[in-house]
Design a protein around this motif. Structure first.
Motif, PDB file in Angstrom:
ATOM      1  N   TRP A  71      13.311 -66.878 -63.808  1.00  0.00           N
ATOM      2  CA  TRP A  71      14.151 -67.246 -64.950  1.00  0.00           C
ATOM      3  C   TRP A  71      15.587 -66.786 -64.714  1.00  0.00           C
ATOM      4  O   TRP A  71      15.814 -65.668 -64.256  1.00  0.00           O
ATOM      5  CB  TRP A  71      13.598 -66.638 -66.231  1.00  0.00           C
ATOM      6  N   TRP A  73      20.012 -68.056 -65.826  1.00  0.00           N
ATOM      7  CA  TRP A  73      20.922 -68.954 -66.531  1.00  0.00           C
ATOM      8  C   TRP A  73      22.259 -68.954 -65.818  1.00  0.00           C
ATOM      9  O   TRP A  73      22.540 -68.067 -65.017  1.00  0.00           O
ATOM     10  CB  TRP A  73      21.058 -68.579 -68.014  1.00  0.00           C
ATOM     11  N   PHE A  90      11.103 -78.219 -63.765  1.00  0.00           N
ATOM     12  CA  PHE A  90      11.772 -77.102 -64.429  1.00  0.00           C
ATOM     13  C   PHE A  90      10.957 -76.618 -65.620  1.00  0.00           C
ATOM     14  O   PHE A  90      10.197 -77.379 -66.217  1.00  0.00           O
ATOM     15  CB  PHE A  90      13.129 -77.539 -65.008  1.00  0.00           C
ATOM     16  N   ARG A  91      11.215 -75.389 -66.010  1.00  0.00           N
ATOM     17  CA  ARG A  91      10.841 -74.858 -67.328  1.00  0.00           C
ATOM     18  C   ARG A  91      12.148 -74.431 -67.978  1.00  0.00           C
ATOM     19  O   ARG A  91      13.024 -73.886 -67.311  1.00  0.00           O
ATOM     20  CB  ARG A  91       9.919 -73.640 -67.214  1.00  0.00           C
ATOM     21  N   PHE A  92      12.274 -74.694 -69.282  1.00  0.00           N
ATOM     22  CA  PHE A  92      13.458 -74.308 -70.056  1.00  0.00           C
ATOM     23  C   PHE A  92      13.021 -73.496 -71.261  1.00  0.00           C
ATOM     24  O   PHE A  92      12.052 -73.869 -71.936  1.00  0.00           O
ATOM     25  CB  PHE A  92      14.234 -75.543 -70.537  1.00  0.00           C
ATOM     26  N   ASP A  93      13.731 -72.408 -71.522  1.00  0.00           N
ATOM     27  CA  ASP A  93      13.461 -71.624 -72.714  1.00  0.00           C
ATOM     28  C   ASP A  93      13.679 -72.516 -73.935  1.00  0.00           C
ATOM     29  O   ASP A  93      14.698 -73.199 -74.043  1.00  0.00           O
ATOM     30  CB  ASP A  93      14.397 -70.410 -72.766  1.00  0.00           C
ATOM     31  N   SER A  98       6.807 -78.210 -69.279  1.00  0.00           N
ATOM     32  CA  SER A  98       7.677 -78.310 -68.106  1.00  0.00           C
ATOM     33  C   SER A  98       8.282 -79.715 -68.062  1.00  0.00           C
ATOM     34  O   SER A  98       7.750 -80.655 -68.652  1.00  0.00           O
ATOM     35  CB  SER A  98       6.897 -78.009 -66.832  1.00  0.00           C
ATOM     36  N   GLN A 109      20.888 -80.443 -68.068  1.00  0.00           N
ATOM     37  CA  GLN A 109      20.342 -79.124 -68.345  1.00  0.00           C
ATOM     38  C   GLN A 109      21.149 -78.509 -69.466  1.00  0.00           C
ATOM     39  O   GLN A 109      22.382 -78.556 -69.435  1.00  0.00           O
ATOM     40  CB  GLN A 109      20.432 -78.227 -67.106  1.00  0.00           C
ATOM     41  N   HIS A 115      16.344 -70.974 -67.544  1.00  0.00           N
ATOM     42  CA  HIS A 115      15.431 -71.942 -66.948  1.00  0.00           C
ATOM     43  C   HIS A 115      14.850 -71.383 -65.656  1.00  0.00           C
ATOM     44  O   HIS A 115      15.315 -70.375 -65.133  1.00  0.00           O
ATOM     45  CB  HIS A 115      16.128 -73.288 -66.714  1.00  0.00           C
TER      46      HIS A 115
END
Length: 142
Positions: A71, A73, A90-93, A98, A109, A115
């Motif tokens: 993780w 940013w 991707f994974r995003f908060d 995903s 993004q 992420h």
């Protein structure tokens, strides 16, 4: 109905709002000087053309994806990814599932959001565009 132009034009080249920069593939070298060991990077000259307002890189995989990036940013105000070949996941908060971006797809993004790149194809190739050109990447935990 069309909108009026934002400024008087056309402009002479020496008064253009950005510089003329052409970055042909044969004149640009890919390099490994970047945050990820499994890819190489090629600067597309947009930082020079825009006075640092916009950055653009051509990124391609050169070895298999080993592990998630973790993780992090970026202190950007905008961040876009256009996949030319392959795919990236991707994974995003704040996003429960995903997100997989495949060839021909574009992703905006969310700038400043944490992420994690969790997977990618071995043949991944993409264009990354960000504002500003110069930014910091900060690791974080979620």
């Amino acid at each position: 109905m069309s909108k009026p132009a934002r400024y008087q034009g056309p402009l002479p080249l020496d008064q253009a709002k950005s510089k003329f920069v052409h970055t042909p593939l044969e004149d640009s070298r890919f390099h490994r000087d970047g945050p990820r060991a499994n890819v190489e990077y090629r600067d597309l000259g947009m930082a020079d053309a825009s006075g640092g307002r916009i950055g653009a890189k051509h990124i391609r995989a050169v070895q298999p994806f080993g592990k998630e990036t973790g993780w992090h940013w970026h202190d950007m105000t905008a961040h876009f990814v256009y996949v030319l070949k392959g795919w990236v996941e991707f994974r995003f908060d704040g996003v429960p599932e995903s997100v997989t971006v495949v060839a021909g797809s574009c992703l905006s993004q969310p700038a400043g959001v944490a992420h994690n790149v969790v997977r990618q194809s071995d043949d991944l190739e993409l264009i990354e565009i960000n504002t500003p050109a110069d930014y910091v990447t900060v690791e974080c935990s979620l």
